[in-house]
Write a protein that holds these residues in place. Structure first.
Motif, PDB file in Angstrom:
ATOM      1  N   LEU A 171       7.910  -4.283   2.530  1.00  0.00           N
ATOM      2  CA  LEU A 171       6.730  -4.208   1.851  1.00  0.00           C
ATOM      3  C   LEU A 171       5.634  -3.269   2.299  1.00  0.00           C
ATOM      4  CD1 LEU A 171       6.278  -8.066   0.867  1.00  0.00           C
ATOM      5  CD2 LEU A 171       6.994  -6.268  -0.901  1.00  0.00           C
ATOM      6  N   ALA A 172       5.807  -2.522   3.371  1.00  0.00           N
ATOM      7  CA  ALA A 172       4.861  -1.691   3.898  1.00  0.00           C
ATOM      8  C   ALA A 172       4.476  -0.631   2.955  1.00  0.00           C
ATOM      9  CB  ALA A 172       5.433  -1.138   5.085  1.00  0.00           C
ATOM     10  N   PRO A 173       5.360   0.044   2.135  1.00  0.00           N
ATOM     11  CA  PRO A 173       5.005   0.993   1.033  1.00  0.00           C
ATOM     12  C   PRO A 173       4.169   0.323   0.123  1.00  0.00           C
ATOM     13  CG  PRO A 173       7.268   1.224   1.607  1.00  0.00           C
ATOM     14  CD  PRO A 173       6.907   0.106   2.105  1.00  0.00           C
ATOM     15  N   LEU A 174       4.461  -0.903  -0.255  1.00  0.00           N
ATOM     16  CA  LEU A 174       3.551  -1.354  -1.319  1.00  0.00           C
ATOM     17  C   LEU A 174       1.978  -1.919  -0.821  1.00  0.00           C
ATOM     18  CD1 LEU A 174       4.791  -4.054  -3.779  1.00  0.00           C
ATOM     19  CD2 LEU A 174       2.627  -4.823  -2.454  1.00  0.00           C
ATOM     20  N   LEU A 175       2.172  -2.457   0.514  1.00  0.00           N
ATOM     21  CA  LEU A 175       0.969  -2.517   1.069  1.00  0.00           C
ATOM     22  C   LEU A 175      -0.105  -1.483   1.280  1.00  0.00           C
ATOM     23  CD1 LEU A 175      -1.226  -4.589   2.360  1.00  0.00           C
ATOM     24  CD2 LEU A 175       0.235  -3.919   4.799  1.00  0.00           C
ATOM     25  N   LEU A 176       0.562  -0.167   1.589  1.00  0.00           N
ATOM     26  CA  LEU A 176      -0.319   0.916   1.641  1.00  0.00           C
ATOM     27  C   LEU A 176      -0.855   1.542   0.313  1.00  0.00           C
ATOM     28  CD1 LEU A 176      -1.176   3.688   2.984  1.00  0.00           C
ATOM     29  CD2 LEU A 176       1.078   4.648   2.614  1.00  0.00           C
ATOM     30  N   ALA A 177       0.009   1.386  -0.847  1.00  0.00           N
ATOM     31  CA  ALA A 177      -0.428   1.787  -1.893  1.00  0.00           C
ATOM     32  C   ALA A 177      -1.383   1.010  -2.967  1.00  0.00           C
ATOM     33  CB  ALA A 177       0.738   2.172  -3.149  1.00  0.00           C
ATOM     34  N   ALA A 178      -1.061  -0.369  -2.759  1.00  0.00           N
ATOM     35  CA  ALA A 178      -1.873  -1.326  -3.183  1.00  0.00           C
ATOM     36  C   ALA A 178      -3.416  -1.327  -2.488  1.00  0.00           C
ATOM     37  CB  ALA A 178      -1.302  -2.859  -3.247  1.00  0.00           C
ATOM     38  N   THR A 179      -3.498  -1.131  -1.247  1.00  0.00           N
ATOM     39  CA  THR A 179      -4.628  -1.216  -0.545  1.00  0.00           C
ATOM     40  C   THR A 179      -5.302   0.056  -1.067  1.00  0.00           C
ATOM     41  OG1 THR A 179      -3.724  -2.296   1.311  1.00  0.00           O
ATOM     42  CG2 THR A 179      -5.605  -0.836   1.862  1.00  0.00           C
ATOM     43  N   GLN A 180      -4.910   1.235  -1.227  1.00  0.00           N
ATOM     44  CA  GLN A 180      -5.459   2.544  -1.429  1.00  0.00           C
ATOM     45  C   GLN A 180      -6.024   2.478  -3.056  1.00  0.00           C
ATOM     46  OE1 GLN A 180      -6.224   4.935   0.393  1.00  0.00           O
ATOM     47  NE2 GLN A 180      -5.497   4.272   2.056  1.00  0.00           N
ATOM     48  N   ALA A 181      -5.160   1.919  -3.778  1.00  0.00           N
ATOM     49  CA  ALA A 181      -5.279   1.908  -5.092  1.00  0.00           C
ATOM     50  C   ALA A 181      -6.934   0.633  -5.419  1.00  0.00           C
ATOM     51  CB  ALA A 181      -4.359   1.132  -6.135  1.00  0.00           C
ATOM     52  N   PHE A 182      -6.715  -0.383  -4.586  1.00  0.00           N
ATOM     53  CA  PHE A 182      -7.557  -1.440  -4.650  1.00  0.00           C
ATOM     54  C   PHE A 182      -9.004  -0.807  -4.003  1.00  0.00           C
ATOM     55  CE2 PHE A 182     -10.236  -5.193  -3.322  1.00  0.00           C
ATOM     56  CZ  PHE A 182      -9.724  -6.119  -4.037  1.00  0.00           C
ATOM     57  N   GLY A 183      -8.873   0.136  -3.057  1.00  0.00           N
ATOM     58  CA  GLY A 183     -10.058   0.703  -2.520  1.00  0.00           C
ATOM     59  C   GLY A 183     -10.615   1.499  -3.300  1.00  0.00           C
ATOM     60  N   ALA A 184      -9.861   2.443  -4.155  1.00  0.00           N
ATOM     61  CA  ALA A 184     -10.558   3.169  -5.071  1.00  0.00           C
ATOM     62  C   ALA A 184     -11.153   2.366  -6.129  1.00  0.00           C
ATOM     63  CB  ALA A 184      -9.524   3.882  -5.928  1.00  0.00           C
ATOM     64  N   ALA A 185     -10.706   1.250  -6.666  1.00  0.00           N
ATOM     65  CA  ALA A 185     -11.215   0.499  -7.496  1.00  0.00           C
ATOM     66  C   ALA A 185     -12.537  -0.398  -6.819  1.00  0.00           C
ATOM     67  CB  ALA A 185     -10.150  -0.892  -7.976  1.00  0.00           C
ATOM     68  N   VAL A 186     -12.809  -0.422  -5.932  1.00  0.00           N
ATOM     69  CA  VAL A 186     -13.918  -0.940  -5.397  1.00  0.00           C
ATOM     70  C   VAL A 186     -14.843   0.073  -5.161  1.00  0.00           C
ATOM     71  CG1 VAL A 186     -14.859  -1.941  -3.276  1.00  0.00           C
ATOM     72  CG2 VAL A 186     -12.734  -2.755  -3.808  1.00  0.00           C
ATOM     73  N   ASP A 187     -14.393   1.262  -4.856  1.00  0.00           N
ATOM     74  CA  ASP A 187     -15.195   2.426  -4.785  1.00  0.00           C
ATOM     75  C   ASP A 187     -15.721   3.091  -6.049  1.00  0.00           C
ATOM     76  OD1 ASP A 187     -15.183   1.917  -1.982  1.00  0.00           O
ATOM     77  OD2 ASP A 187     -13.567   3.806  -1.487  1.00  0.00           O
ATOM     78  N   GLY A 188     -15.034   2.739  -6.904  1.00  0.00           N
ATOM     79  CA  GLY A 188     -15.168   3.395  -8.240  1.00  0.00           C
ATOM     80  C   GLY A 188     -14.805   4.767  -8.460  1.00  0.00           C
ATOM     81  N   THR A 189     -13.666   5.097  -7.545  1.00  0.00           N
ATOM     82  CA  THR A 189     -13.076   6.345  -7.884  1.00  0.00           C
ATOM     83  C   THR A 189     -11.626   6.193  -8.662  1.00  0.00           C
ATOM     84  OG1 THR A 189     -12.358   6.135  -5.719  1.00  0.00           O
ATOM     85  CG2 THR A 189     -14.466   7.265  -5.777  1.00  0.00           C
ATOM     86  N   ALA A 190     -11.748   6.079  -9.854  1.00  0.00           N
ATOM     87  CA  ALA A 190     -10.485   5.625 -10.336  1.00  0.00           C
ATOM     88  C   ALA A 190      -9.496   6.892 -10.513  1.00  0.00           C
ATOM     89  CB  ALA A 190     -10.834   5.424 -12.033  1.00  0.00           C
ATOM     90  N   ALA A 191      -9.673   7.994 -10.320  1.00  0.00           N
ATOM     91  CA  ALA A 191      -8.865   9.244 -10.595  1.00  0.00           C
ATOM     92  C   ALA A 191      -7.991   9.058  -9.151  1.00  0.00           C
ATOM     93  CB  ALA A 191      -9.824  10.447 -10.513  1.00  0.00           C
ATOM     94  N   ASP A 192      -8.552   8.738  -7.883  1.00  0.00           N
ATOM     95  CA  ASP A 192      -7.973   8.555  -6.856  1.00  0.00           C
ATOM     96  C   ASP A 192      -6.811   7.658  -6.720  1.00  0.00           C
ATOM     97  OD1 ASP A 192      -9.445  10.927  -5.788  1.00  0.00           O
ATOM     98  OD2 ASP A 192     -10.867   9.477  -4.667  1.00  0.00           O
ATOM     99  N   GLY A 193      -7.281   6.434  -7.372  1.00  0.00           N
ATOM    100  CA  GLY A 193      -6.368   5.230  -7.588  1.00  0.00           C
ATOM    101  C   GLY A 193      -5.251   5.621  -8.489  1.00  0.00           C
ATOM    102  N   GLY A 194      -5.477   6.240  -9.447  1.00  0.00           N
ATOM    103  CA  GLY A 194      -4.261   6.632 -10.510  1.00  0.00           C
ATOM    104  C   GLY A 194      -2.934   6.796  -9.755  1.00  0.00           C
ATOM    105  N   ARG A 195      -3.292   7.872  -8.906  1.00  0.00           N
ATOM    106  CA  ARG A 195      -2.015   8.398  -8.088  1.00  0.00           C
ATOM    107  C   ARG A 195      -1.046   7.263  -7.301  1.00  0.00           C
ATOM    108  NH1 ARG A 195      -4.112  12.711  -4.195  1.00  0.00           N
ATOM    109  NH2 ARG A 195      -5.721  11.417  -4.309  1.00  0.00           N
ATOM    110  N   TRP A 196      -1.996   6.309  -6.772  1.00  0.00           N
ATOM    111  CA  TRP A 196      -1.402   5.062  -5.967  1.00  0.00           C
ATOM    112  C   TRP A 196      -1.097   3.959  -6.988  1.00  0.00           C
ATOM    113  CZ3 TRP A 196      -0.341   5.973  -1.169  1.00  0.00           C
ATOM    114  CH2 TRP A 196      -1.119   6.944  -0.374  1.00  0.00           C
ATOM    115  N   LEU A 197      -1.719   3.816  -8.040  1.00  0.00           N
ATOM    116  CA  LEU A 197      -1.060   3.206  -9.112  1.00  0.00           C
ATOM    117  C   LEU A 197       0.203   3.517  -9.568  1.00  0.00           C
ATOM    118  CD1 LEU A 197      -1.482   0.592 -10.938  1.00  0.00           C
ATOM    119  CD2 LEU A 197      -2.733   1.864 -12.494  1.00  0.00           C
ATOM    120  N   GLY A 198       0.477   4.944  -9.636  1.00  0.00           N
ATOM    121  CA  GLY A 198       1.827   5.322 -10.166  1.00  0.00           C
ATOM    122  C   GLY A 198       2.899   5.057  -9.418  1.00  0.00           C
TER     123      GLY A 198
END
Length: 222
Positions: A171-198
């Motif tokens: 689950l390490a890759p999932l933890l990394l991607a989910a943390t980055q996407a969640f962080g983008a959602a918290v920071d309001g930077t949706a464009a950055d989070g889109g790549r991690w969501l993909g």
């Protein structure tokens, strides 16, 4: 296959509603993990705020271990596992049903944890349009990986300790991607989070496909 998945998911969820294990044990455990992080980093509020996405998903992963073990423990007594194997249900349907059941439980748990990080960590969930799909896709991936390793370890005498050793590295890759996407959602930077969501979507799709193809073999070997 879909009918079998619905039957298995409905059976597991009915058991959870009746026994209330998720409500009385797993949910309090998840909140306790958030509280311990808050106590440990209380003097460093800035660090706590920056670490909120990672702490959220670590709490989800630790709680998911309990939910997955619980899901397969239901078939570990009185020959229920053999009955399930001989029931005529398609293995792919059993796998998808297990994934659906665990996903529903974890999504409810994540809603509770999201309220917890807002209350305890002063987190601002600025981009719900990114946050919601991130949680849904990551949870499907987490449940798919968990059910694969859950059925693999369920038949072992040391299943309780074997599952975390198998599951957490996967689950390490999932933890990394989910943390980055969640962080983008918290920071309001949706464009950055889109790549991690993909990346999360690709991860979840790959493990769901692997589970559909291999669950029958793992169930027979367990």
């Amino acid at each position: 296959m879909w009918r079998d998945a619905w039957l298995v998911a409905a059976k597991d969820l009915r058991i959870e509603v009746r026994t209330r294990v998720a409500v009385n044990q797993i949910a309090p455990f998840a909140v306790l993990v958030l509280l311990l992080f808050a106590f440990a980093l209380d003097s460093e509020r800035a660090v706590l705020s920056r670490a909120t996405p990672g702490l959220f998903w670590v709490a989800v992963l630790l709680s998911a271990l309990l939910a997955i073990q619980r899901s397969f423990a239901l078939e570990a007594v009185d020959g229920v596992r053999d009955a399930l194997r001989l029931s005529g249900l398609q293995p792919a349907g059993i796998f998808l049903g297990k994934v659906a059941s665990v996903t529903v439980q974890l999504l409810a748990l994540e809603l509770l944890l999201a309220l917890g990080v807002v209350a305890l960590y002063d987190a601002e969930l600025a981009t719900p349009l990114l946050l919601v799909p991130t949680c849904v896709v990551a949870t499907v991936g987490l449940a798919a990986v968990g059910c694969l390793y859950g059925v693999l370890s369920a038949g072992q005498r040391v299943a309780e300790t074997l599952l975390p050793l198998l599951l957490l590295p996967a689950l390490a890759p999932l933890l990394l991607a989910a943390t980055q996407a969640f962080g983008a959602a918290v920071d309001g930077t949706a464009a950055d989070g889109g790549r991690w969501l993909g990346l999360l979507a690709a991860f979840a799709a790959a493990y769901v496909a692997i589970g559909i193809a291999t669950f029958g073999v793992l169930l027979d070997d367990g």
